[in-house]
Design a protein around this motif. Structure first.
Motif, short mmCIF file in Angstrom:
data_model
loop_
_atom_site.label_atom_id
_atom_site.label_comp_id
_atom_site.label_asym_id
_atom_site.label_seq_id
_atom_site.Cartn_x
_atom_site.Cartn_y
_atom_site.Cartn_z
N GLU A 1 16.53 66.23 -87.47
CA GLU A 1 15.85 67.66 -87.04
C GLU A 1 14.57 67.92 -87.36
O GLU A 1 13.47 67.78 -86.45
N THR B 1 10.58 66.61 -85.32
CA THR B 1 10.12 67.81 -85.43
C THR B 1 8.30 67.55 -85.97
O THR B 1 7.30 67.34 -85.25
N ALA C 1 23.53 69.40 -80.78
CA ALA C 1 22.96 70.96 -81.11
C ALA C 1 20.75 70.38 -80.84
O ALA C 1 20.20 71.31 -80.79
N VAL C 2 21.47 69.57 -82.25
CA VAL C 2 19.50 69.06 -82.40
C VAL C 2 19.00 69.08 -81.14
O VAL C 2 18.43 69.01 -80.90
N ASP D 1 20.05 69.28 -78.34
CA ASP D 1 20.04 70.36 -76.77
C ASP D 1 18.26 70.92 -76.99
O ASP D 1 17.86 71.41 -76.33
N ARG D 2 18.21 71.00 -78.63
CA ARG D 2 16.26 72.21 -78.75
C ARG D 2 15.32 70.81 -79.10
O ARG D 2 14.49 71.40 -79.38
N LEU D 3 15.81 69.31 -78.65
CA LEU D 3 14.18 68.81 -79.06
C LEU D 3 13.70 68.34 -77.68
O LEU D 3 13.55 68.70 -76.23
N ASP E 1 11.43 67.74 -74.66
CA ASP E 1 11.30 66.73 -73.55
C ASP E 1 11.01 65.30 -73.01
O ASP E 1 11.17 64.48 -72.39
#
Length: 319
Positions: free
Chosen positions: A250, A254, A277-278, A280-282, A284
């Motif tokens: 992550e 980022t 989970a990581v 899913d937060r990435l 687009d």
């Protein structure tokens, strides 16, 4: 694996972590949980292999509980080793089942395209060099395969068939585990050297592709193969190796926000996977490419090195 009889496995699980400690203990049987712990495979993965491929326990206790024999465990361990080297699950299962002479298969095996005579010859030379523990010959054969056929064909038609044969020889005692490790190390070194020989353009965005293995997955040979294949197309990538922690993944994503992220998983991911989970937060604008038999069935994955390269190229070259 050395085929001479060994004593039953010691109580200390650290001393019984490989299949070498199981052989010769024909009077000892093992539960799913015990096999999972000692071979570092989740119980759910063992049950999946039993359901899909027939690689399960063949014995029963007097109370009707199913138990693994020493040969059952050898089959599972062979399946695990082949998967870690990029062999498809169906092919790995077919080879593992031959270990005990059971030709029945739970799934239909779709034959791959036949390698050329030159490719078969190189695969045979690679296996024989492994058998004789000839590191120099292994490096020469691997380098020749990559230089002659390119990474994708060398992988599919030389290295994978060779590793299947090496796995069979390991299973029936003709080859020790040290030969298997040397073969993997030789391919890894040849892939890295092949990557260095490619001419890569200067890019405005040098970190456009990140390749790695998922958290706790210790296998990276398919990751390095993808890196080499992309280099042939003039695409540089950053290879972060095996067992990349989800938190580190992550942090990198980022900071860098690559165009493509490739993650390999050999073994079944945990139910609450921190990697998912990581992802899913990435953002687009990063395309995620997942490969390997370890991802859940409801997660989209790419099959094979050729298709993986095509997916990555379509994303990078489209911008």
């Amino acid at each position: 694996m050395v085929m001479t009889p060994d004593p039953p496995p010691p109580a200390d699980p650290d001393e019984a972590s490989t299949a070498a400690h199981w052989r010769g203990a024909a009077d000892v049987t093992w539960s799913v949980g015990m096999v999972a712990e000692r071979l570092d495979i989740s119980a759910s993965t063992l049950r999946t292999w039993e359901r899909r491929y027939g690689l399960g326990p063949t014995l029963r206790t007097s109370g009707g509980h199913r138990r693994y024999s020493a040969l059952d465990i050898d089959r599972v361990d062979l399946m695990r080793r082949l998967l870690a080297r990029g062999v498809t699950a169906q092919e790995a299962a077919k080879v593992a089942k031959r270990l005990v002479g059971d030709q029945a298969s739970a799934t239909e095996i779709v034959p791959a395209a036949e390698p050329t005579p030159d490719q078969r010859r190189l695969a045979e030379q690679f296996v024989e060099a492994t058998q004789s523990f000839d590191a120099r010959a292994l490096h020469q054969v691997a380098a020749t395969a990559l230089e002659t056929f390119g990474t994708v064909e060398a992988w599919d038609d030389v290295f994978v068939p060779a590793f299947v044969e090496i796995g069979e020889r390991w299973a029936d005692g003709r080859l020790g585990v040290e030969g298997e490790h040397l073969a993997s190390s030789s391919v890894l070194s040849a892939l890295r050297a092949h990557s260095r020989r490619q001419t890569l353009p200067e890019l405005d965005r040098p970190t456009s592709v990140i390749v790695a293995s998922a958290e706790d997955d210790q296998h990276k040979l398919p990751v390095v193969a993808l890196e080499a294949a992309l280099c042939e197309h003039g695409i540089s990538s950053v290879e972060l190796g095996a067992r990349l922690p989800a938190s580190a993944l992550e942090t990198v994503l980022t900071a860098v926000r690559p165009q493509v992220l490739f993650l390999w998983a050999s073994m079944t991911r945990p139910p609450r996977d921190p990697v998912i989970a990581v992802l899913d937060r990435l953002a687009d604008d990063t395309t995620v490419v997942l490969a390997g038999p370890g991802w859940p069935a409801d997660v989209a994955t790419v099959k094979g090195l050729h298709d993986t390269v095509e997916v990555v190229l379509s994303r990078v070259l489209a911008t």
